[in-house]
Write a protein that holds these residues in place. Structure first.
Motif, short mmCIF file in Angstrom:
data_model
loop_
_atom_site.label_atom_id
_atom_site.label_comp_id
_atom_site.label_asym_id
_atom_site.label_seq_id
_atom_site.Cartn_x
_atom_site.Cartn_y
_atom_site.Cartn_z
N GLY A 16 0.82 -1.21 0.00
CA GLY A 16 0.00 0.00 0.00
C GLY A 16 0.85 1.26 0.00
O GLY A 16 0.53 2.24 -0.67
N ALA A 17 1.95 1.22 0.76
CA ALA A 17 2.87 2.37 0.80
C ALA A 17 3.49 2.61 -0.58
O ALA A 17 3.60 3.75 -1.04
N LYS A 18 3.88 1.53 -1.24
CA LYS A 18 4.48 1.67 -2.58
C LYS A 18 3.46 2.18 -3.59
O LYS A 18 3.79 2.99 -4.46
N TYR A 19 2.23 1.71 -3.47
CA TYR A 19 1.17 2.23 -4.34
C TYR A 19 1.05 3.75 -4.20
O TYR A 19 0.71 4.46 -5.15
N ALA A 20 1.30 4.25 -2.99
CA ALA A 20 1.15 5.68 -2.71
C ALA A 20 2.39 6.49 -3.10
O ALA A 20 2.41 7.71 -2.94
N GLY A 21 3.42 5.79 -3.58
CA GLY A 21 4.63 6.50 -4.03
C GLY A 21 5.75 6.55 -3.01
O GLY A 21 6.72 7.30 -3.19
N ILE A 22 5.65 5.76 -1.95
CA ILE A 22 6.70 5.72 -0.93
C ILE A 22 7.76 4.70 -1.30
O ILE A 22 7.44 3.58 -1.72
N ASP A 23 9.01 5.06 -1.16
CA ASP A 23 10.13 4.16 -1.43
C ASP A 23 10.43 3.38 -0.15
O ASP A 23 11.10 3.88 0.76
N VAL A 24 9.89 2.16 -0.06
CA VAL A 24 10.10 1.35 1.15
C VAL A 24 11.50 0.73 1.07
O VAL A 24 11.74 -0.22 0.35
N ALA A 25 12.42 1.30 1.85
CA ALA A 25 13.82 0.90 1.76
C ALA A 25 14.14 -0.32 2.59
O ALA A 25 15.01 -1.12 2.23
N LEU A 26 13.44 -0.47 3.72
CA LEU A 26 13.80 -1.51 4.67
C LEU A 26 12.56 -2.09 5.34
O LEU A 26 11.63 -1.35 5.68
N ALA A 27 12.55 -3.41 5.52
CA ALA A 27 11.45 -4.07 6.22
C ALA A 27 12.04 -5.08 7.20
O ALA A 27 13.05 -5.72 6.91
N VAL A 28 11.40 -5.22 8.36
CA VAL A 28 11.85 -6.16 9.39
C VAL A 28 10.72 -7.12 9.72
O VAL A 28 9.61 -6.71 10.05
N GLU A 29 11.00 -8.41 9.64
CA GLU A 29 10.01 -9.45 9.93
C GLU A 29 10.74 -10.69 10.45
O GLU A 29 11.67 -11.18 9.82
N LYS A 30 10.30 -11.21 11.61
CA LYS A 30 11.01 -12.33 12.19
C LYS A 30 10.58 -13.69 11.64
O LYS A 30 11.34 -14.66 11.72
N ASN A 31 9.37 -13.78 11.08
CA ASN A 31 8.92 -15.06 10.51
C ASN A 31 9.58 -15.26 9.15
O ASN A 31 9.39 -14.46 8.23
N ALA A 32 10.34 -16.32 9.02
CA ALA A 32 11.14 -16.52 7.80
C ALA A 32 10.29 -16.66 6.55
O ALA A 32 10.67 -16.16 5.47
N TYR A 33 9.13 -17.31 6.65
CA TYR A 33 8.28 -17.51 5.47
C TYR A 33 7.59 -16.21 5.05
O TYR A 33 7.50 -15.89 3.86
N ALA A 34 7.13 -15.44 6.03
CA ALA A 34 6.53 -14.14 5.71
C ALA A 34 7.58 -13.22 5.11
O ALA A 34 7.31 -12.46 4.17
N ALA A 35 8.81 -13.29 5.65
CA ALA A 35 9.90 -12.47 5.11
C ALA A 35 10.23 -12.88 3.68
O ALA A 35 10.51 -12.04 2.82
N GLN A 36 10.19 -14.19 3.41
CA GLN A 36 10.43 -14.68 2.06
C GLN A 36 9.36 -14.16 1.10
O GLN A 36 9.64 -13.76 -0.03
N THR A 37 8.11 -14.17 1.56
CA THR A 37 7.02 -13.63 0.75
C THR A 37 7.25 -12.15 0.47
O THR A 37 7.10 -11.68 -0.67
N TYR A 38 7.65 -11.42 1.49
CA TYR A 38 7.89 -9.98 1.33
C TYR A 38 8.97 -9.74 0.27
O TYR A 38 8.79 -8.95 -0.66
N LEU A 39 10.10 -10.41 0.43
CA LEU A 39 11.23 -10.19 -0.47
C LEU A 39 10.89 -10.58 -1.91
O LEU A 39 11.26 -9.88 -2.86
N ALA A 40 10.14 -11.69 -2.08
CA ALA A 40 9.79 -12.14 -3.43
C ALA A 40 8.92 -11.14 -4.17
O ALA A 40 8.97 -11.05 -5.41
#
Length: 349
Positions: A16-40
């Protein structure tokens, strides 16, 4: 504007942030599978797989732009349906303090905290008041409001509370939504997707027909096939129960003889065994496998792709992990179109 997301999950809020034009530089997530989904799905974002409590430094390229820190700390403890740990004695209910610590490290211009609406009334408003007071003490001007995703083009009745705070003393005014009088229905969202069976595990199938609704067109883009058509395999007994439930109804439609394995079926939660109503937005999907949420016209549970559609994830978005993990990621996520509306409003200031 540069974005930093903590408690990111699979990336619904970040999208949603990217849709609004925000450059999301960094994300933190401890669940490895959710993090994998994010990165993909966010290849241009650095994803840190760790507990936020272990992170004391945030490395990202500072471009002289404003910075926004956002995320949704774990919310099960604030949910009204959680009667066991819905108190200030649950340590998970204090994870919002990591937001405060991270604010001191990042010193962002804007802060967005998202959570379940139960946060507002929990412990007579103690937690919400604590969060707002802490933000004030850090030099921010907070405002909060409960928003329903259905008013922002999401085909789902899903209330969420947003706390938005400005470092520059801006009294943030929340968006009202442009879909208040024209909600997107379940049919609009799902009826172009492939016909599936109980337990289907097809990674890619042709769409049933051309996208007819504007929402389906938005979700599909230029794709020719729907992916992640994964449906939980229910027992014959469960499928037999499904057959008796009319659209919009729940377990009350099931004959008593089919509920004999319940010690007291009359104590079932009203959200169990609910069939979606095709001409209305969906109920909250949350853990839709556990609650046995039923497709409006087919006697089966929802596929991962169908649930993602009801959350406003585009069909290009793919989830990783086991089927249970994929389902949980979709159900827990912030609907991207809802997040987009909040971030767009911030970008106007």
């Amino acid at each position: 504007m540069i974005g930093i997301e903590i408690f990111s999950g699979p990336g619904g809020m970040g999208l949603g942030a990217k849709y609004a034009g925000i450059d999301v530089a960094l994300a933190v997530e401890k669940n490895a599978y959710a993090a994998q989904t994010y990165l993909a799905n966010h290849s241009d974002t650095t994803v840190v797989v760790d507990d936020i409590q272990n992170i004391n430094e945030f490395r990202y390229e500072k471009k002289g732009e404003q910075t926004i820190l956002f995320g949704g700390p774990p919310c099960q403890g604030y949910s009204k349906s959680n009667r066991k740990t819905r108190s200030n004695e649950n340590p998970k209910n204090w994870l919002f303090l990591e937001f405060m610590r991270t604010i001191n490290v990042v010193n962002p211009d804007w802060i967005v905290i998202e959570n379940v609406p139960g946060l507002k009334g929990m412990d007579n408003g103690f937690f919400l008041e604590k969060i707002c007071n802490d933000l004030h003490s850090l030099g921010y001007t907070p405002n909060f409001k409960i928003l329903n995703a259905v008013n922002f083009g999401v085909p789902q009745k899903r209330d969420r509370i947003f706390i938005v705070a400005s470092r520059d003393g801006i009294a943030f005014e929340f968006p009202t939504g442009s879909f208040v009088d024209n909600h997107v229905s379940v049919a609009d969202a799902l009826f172009d997707l492939p016909k599936l069976e109980n337990g289907t595990k097809e990674d890619s199938l042709k769409y049933k027909h051309k996208a007819k609704s504007e929402y389906a067109k938005l979700m599909r883009g230029n794709l020719r096939k729907a992916t992640q058509n994964y449906v939980s395999k229910n027992s014959d007994l469960v499928i037999e129960r499904y057959k008796h439930i009319k659209q919009g109804n729940n377990w009350n439609d099931i004959p008593l003889e089919l509920m004999s394995n319940y010690k007291d079926h009359t104590r079932c939660h009203h959200g169990i065994y609910r069939r979606l109503k095709e001409d209305e937005p969906a109920f909250v999907i949350a853990n839709y496998r556990k609650s046995m949420l039923i497709h409006p016209t087919e006697n089966r549970g929802l596929s991962v792709r169908e649930a993602a559609r009801l959350q406003s994830f585009p069909d290009t978005y793919k989830f990783f992990g086991s089927l249970d993990q994929k389902q949980q990621q979709v159900g827990n996520a912030v609907p991207p179109l809802l997040a987009k509306a909040v971030f767009e409003q911030i970008m106007k200031n």
